[in-house]
Scaffold this active site. Structure first.
Site, PDB file in Angstrom:
ATOM      1  N   HIS A  37      -1.449  -1.250   5.611  1.00 58.97           N
ATOM      2  CA  HIS A  37      -1.738  -2.684   5.772  1.00 58.97           C
ATOM      3  C   HIS A  37      -1.185  -3.520   4.622  1.00 58.97           C
ATOM      4  O   HIS A  37      -1.814  -4.490   4.198  1.00 58.97           O
ATOM      5  CB  HIS A  37      -3.251  -2.908   5.896  1.00 58.97           C
ATOM      6  CG  HIS A  37      -3.813  -2.401   7.188  1.00 58.97           C
ATOM      7  ND1 HIS A  37      -3.731  -3.124   8.355  1.00 58.97           N
ATOM      8  CD2 HIS A  37      -4.445  -1.244   7.499  1.00 58.97           C
ATOM      9  CE1 HIS A  37      -4.312  -2.419   9.334  1.00 58.97           C
ATOM     10  NE2 HIS A  37      -4.742  -1.284   8.856  1.00 58.97           N
ATOM     11  N   ASP A  52      -7.786   2.338   5.343  1.00 55.92           N
ATOM     12  CA  ASP A  52      -7.797   2.688   6.770  1.00 55.92           C
ATOM     13  C   ASP A  52      -6.385   2.752   7.344  1.00 55.92           C
ATOM     14  O   ASP A  52      -5.452   2.168   6.812  1.00 55.92           O
ATOM     15  CB  ASP A  52      -8.617   1.658   7.550  1.00 55.92           C
ATOM     16  CG  ASP A  52      -8.041   0.264   7.404  1.00 55.92           C
ATOM     17  OD1 ASP A  52      -7.671  -0.113   6.261  1.00 55.92           O
ATOM     18  OD2 ASP A  52      -7.950  -0.459   8.414  1.00 55.92           O
ATOM     19  N   GLU A  53      -6.277   3.443   8.445  1.00 57.45           N
ATOM     20  CA  GLU A  53      -5.088   3.432   9.299  1.00 57.45           C
ATOM     21  C   GLU A  53      -3.765   3.592   8.548  1.00 57.45           C
ATOM     22  O   GLU A  53      -2.861   2.775   8.672  1.00 57.45           O
ATOM     23  CB  GLU A  53      -5.027   2.122  10.110  1.00 57.45           C
ATOM     24  CG  GLU A  53      -6.219   1.917  11.017  1.00 57.45           C
ATOM     25  CD  GLU A  53      -6.095   0.670  11.873  1.00 57.45           C
ATOM     26  OE1 GLU A  53      -6.334   0.764  13.078  1.00 57.45           O
ATOM     27  OE2 GLU A  53      -5.758  -0.401  11.317  1.00 57.45           O
ATOM     28  N   VAL A  54      -3.648   4.648   7.752  1.00 53.83           N
ATOM     29  CA  VAL A  54      -2.390   4.885   7.050  1.00 53.83           C
ATOM     30  C   VAL A  54      -1.450   5.648   7.985  1.00 53.83           C
ATOM     31  O   VAL A  54      -1.778   6.725   8.464  1.00 53.83           O
ATOM     32  CB  VAL A  54      -2.630   5.692   5.755  1.00 53.83           C
ATOM     33  CG1 VAL A  54      -1.320   5.885   5.011  1.00 53.83           C
ATOM     34  CG2 VAL A  54      -3.654   4.974   4.887  1.00 53.83           C
TER      35      VAL A  54
END
Lengths: 561, 561
Positions: free
Chosen positions: A295, A355-357
């Protein structure tokens, strides 16, 4: 029919309201004061959102008596009790007194000299009594703040007792919610006794200022609405892939290059300070989130070499992935950046994301591959992520901050300090319950957001599901349950900006607010509907464009556009 | 890099914009004027909603040239062409000139004396040329109004040619959409030639002021937004079950008893006139709907014996059903009521509703049963409904109005005049297509709303389905297709009021607007996205809180709350 008698409809309506209060009341006897003008058929109860008395979130213990007092803008005042450790020098309370006076009486000015003649049925004073030696007037609220209060509404004075200003703020909100207009427009309050405290210590709202920039006035209006709902944490998801509106003194290029616009779409240090102070005045903590290593597309524009160059075959593709975890310059940058963040934001916690790597870019990069090999990570890229996060946590710890992280960091087995707050956001009900059980079984504190992604919308009354979700509904010991410190409603920014954010968030976020503040047994949808409809009308009257729950009207409709 | 050259990103972006214009353009050559300041990386195209030139709805034929002119608030003027049949006495046009001047230049005042020195690259005048003998300055728009126009932007003067004011209004909107700000904030317009006309004659929006009362300013703001989208019908669903806010001079008790509040939640004759005049100034018809015999609970409060008493066994239950179709007093009431409506609302059509009639109350009533028997209706209550509607249509016909009705009236076989407009609203795609085919096969005019119930919401970009629906996508002859006169976007009021109506409606209703105005082959979602994102930013800049389509920003964000 005697106009001083209740109509049948009114009686049944009020019995209904009181029925719900009974759930939590030790003693209750209510005959609400005279009313007239409603027996002409225009207020038929069914459709009206404007019944008197609606407490939201519902306090823990309430007694409401039959005795009612009038309040008059010209004689009523909020003052410091003689015994209080706070006085007129307590700017936070003075500010709150003015705010709640205006909520109750509009912007009419309190006359300089209160009139002499006071009717026996009139309440002329609310005394605020801060009991602990340090009222915390100039402090910041924290996870450990005591927000409990006791409120006694009676003659000659109503008394609001709290150990410090944070409880007093919650009590002032409750006092203002007890005041209702009768049919002549007279402000009325019943003799009342309340003992109240929050069920959970962390009751937050996440706003996302990266996917759309939110002008300051939108953030401030939502802090106002949060205070009306006894929220105490503003989780500021301030930057993300699409834009970097945080103006960093240390790295001004980040917003210069990474914001949607370098002047009109950034938050300057003065802006950030204003948000923090506005929030502090309302007992709200501001926890910024600087989410890495994923992100971070917008970070890369103003900080060379921060992001990982992705490869297409054997050459760089020109695109970039997550933060580059193999360069020392990355950690030097993070050290200086979080040093600034730690001084800019006074709260003891910072949210570090995690999160969400997406591993695909790391996988493509030969330097990363080499690093993986050297460190014996094999092909397990979550080990590389953990390596990065571990070093980042050490950096942030050195600034004396605690941290919140999204659940993946825990899931990936990163070594965490025991005071870390694990933010649960993924999966369906069964999955988030399992996750919460796992997190607390490991001894960590948990925060729930999964059922409260308020950016998701659907047709109809979707607040029902929001309202019934409970952070402690998982299989676990009492000890585990205690490790759940609360939750957050999240409004991710893909589809909201200044044009629609506030009505989309409110009153849906109010449903979460009651879940996090009130007793766990306060969960009847029917009861909640009536109070919430009125509570939203109160927010509307106070200038917050909270959207309607269903067909009906407010006595005072929204005055903006 | 030369700041007067386009960056690569800009070029590609503009080629993209122009690519879509090419679909409809005979000739096209574009090199947009100088720009600078964008090559610093902050405008990366992907996320920007603020690219120049975005026409919405897309005109029928466009030529845009490379030549560009500047416009200046101090020298530009909109004037009447010498040959025009309209002049400064045409209040409607004067009003429109001012409105569009302000849209283009903000509220800066046009200097009394235009400055002498004019640059060769400057456009100083738009001449409006009304060609027919009667410009219709003081008239009302109608289903037959000619909204076509031709626009030529060139030196020494741009010329907007239309047969009357209605086409001129549409052309002024298009002209204002051609103007864009360059990076120095200078207003620019390219040499352009446009021939334009609507695909459908009836392009409406339904707002519901019964389930929630909508303050006048909300209605007016939405009329403004409608004009920006070339809508031409405001379908005012003014009363329904929950409330009766229409103040009737003939039957004042209807709103006195049936409105949410008799003073604060009603539309007085002055209010109604203001709405009609505000709409007229924008070329928008106002068609009121007074839906009977169902959806009339609120009527019953102020008009004794109008509704059918429901029975529980052999005695009245105290509740009421649809309008009572067996009493002569009902038709006397309707006669007087619609007489008033016909004078209050100048449009040639009134919407009579006729949808969702629940027969259970009629069935329970012994007087109704007897009436059914006497008239040989057997147990077919749709015959009773038809009996009522037939008599109502005769009443309304006698006021010289045409009527629109919801599809059930047609489905139930009521005898209708051939100029009746049948409003299709039920079912799925296959069902509404079949219905439209049936209606037009029977020789009636059809209007489509089924796919455009904008009160239904879902997460994400739900404008895609809205945009791709087409009123003529059914199996039928060319003759049948011609009987489809357009459609309406409907925003039923269960969940919207002043707090959230405008962002929920816009820009989703813009998707319908293009479907109803532009050529049927204008349907590429990708092309539409870019223009619509910019169009919504234009609405935002003009003060309409239209919500975002997706991640991004507007150069001028919403200034309200």
């Amino acid at each position: 029919m005697d106009r001083n008698q209740l109509t049948e409809e009114e009686s049944s309506r009020r019995v209904n309201i009181m029925g719900l209060l009974l759930n939590c009341a030790v003693f209750l006897l209510v005959v609400i004061v005279c009313s007239g003008w409603q027996d002409d058929g225009n207020y038929d109860g069914r459709l009206s959102d404007s019944d008197p008395i609606s407490l939201w979130p519902l306090p823990q213990k309430i007694q409401i008596s039959a005795v009612a007092f009038k309040l008059s803008a010209s004689s009523f005042q909020i003052s410091h009790a003689k015994e209080s450790s706070a006085g007129p020098g307590c700017n936070l309370l003075q500010n709150a007194f003015r705010r709640y006076f205006e909520y109750m009486f509009g912007s009419v000015k309190n006359e300089a000299k209160p009139r002499k003649k006071v009717f026996s049925s009139e309440l002329t004073e609310l005394q605020v009594w801060i009991t602990s030696a340090d009222p915390e007037c100039d402090g910041y609220p924290s996870l450990k703040s005591d927000e409990s209060y006791e409120l006694s509404v009676d003659q000659p004075s109503a008394v609001l007792k709290a150990s410090n200003v944070w409880g007093a703020l919650r009590g002032l909100e409750t006092f203002s919610q007890l005041v209702y207009e009768d049919d002549y427009g007279v402000n009325i309050i019943n003799k009342t006794s309340i003992v109240d405290f929050p069920r959970f210590a962390h009751r937050g709202i996440l706003l996302d200022t990266s996917r759309h920039y939110l002008p300051l006035r939108v953030i401030l209006a939502n802090l106002e609405a949060m205070a009306m709902n006894k929220y105490n944490v503003f989780h500021w998801h301030i930057v993300d892939d699409p834009s970097f509106p945080y103006f960093s003194r240390t790295f001004p290029e980040l917003s210069q290059k990474g914001a949607f616009h370098p002047y009109t779409h950034v938050y300057t240090p003065a802006d950030v300070k204003m948000v923090i102070e506005f929030a502090r005045m309302r007992g709200i903590r501001v926890i910024p989130e600087f989410d890495t290593p994923g992100h971070t597309q917008s970070w890369g524009k103003g900080q060379k070499d921060l992001l990982t160059p992705c490869y297409s075959g054997s050459s760089p593709s020109g695109t970039f992935g997550p933060v580059n975890p193999i360069l020392n310059t990355t950690y030097e940058f993070m050290g200086r950046f979080f040093k600034e963040v730690s001084t800019m934001f006074p709260d003891a916690y910072v949210h570090l994301g995690g999160d969400e790597v997406d591993f695909s870019c790391w996988k493509s990069n030969p330097d990363i591959q080499k690093f993986m090999e050297e460190h014996g990570f094999g092909h397990d890229y979550s080990k590389l992520e953990s390596y990065y996060i571990q070093r980042l946590l050490d950096i942030v710890s050195s600034t004396n901050k605690g941290y919140m992280i999204w659940q993946e960091v825990f899931d990936n087995g990163v070594k965490l300090k025991l005071d870390t707050l694990i933010h649960v956001w993924m999966g369906n009900k069964a999955q988030y319950e399992t996750e919460t059980a796992r997190v607390t079984a490991a001894g960590f504190h948990a925060l729930l957001s999964t059922p409260w992604y308020l950016n998701y919308i659907s047709y109809g009354q979707d607040w029902h599901d929001i309202y019934t979700a409970d952070p402690q509904s998982f299989n676990g010991t009492e000890e585990q349950k205690k490790l759940v410190i609360g939750g957050e409603a999240c409004l991710w920014g893909e589809y909201v900006d200044a044009t629609n954010l506030t009505p989309r968030l409110w009153p849906r976020a109010s449903a979460v607010a009651e879940r996090l503040w009130s007793d766990k047994d306060v969960k009847d949808i029917g009861n909640a509907y009536g109070r919430l409809a009125q509570h939203r009308c109160r927010m509307v009257q106070r200038g917050i464009p909270a959207e309607p729950l269903f067909v009906g009207y407010c006595r005072h409709e929204y005055k903006g556009l």
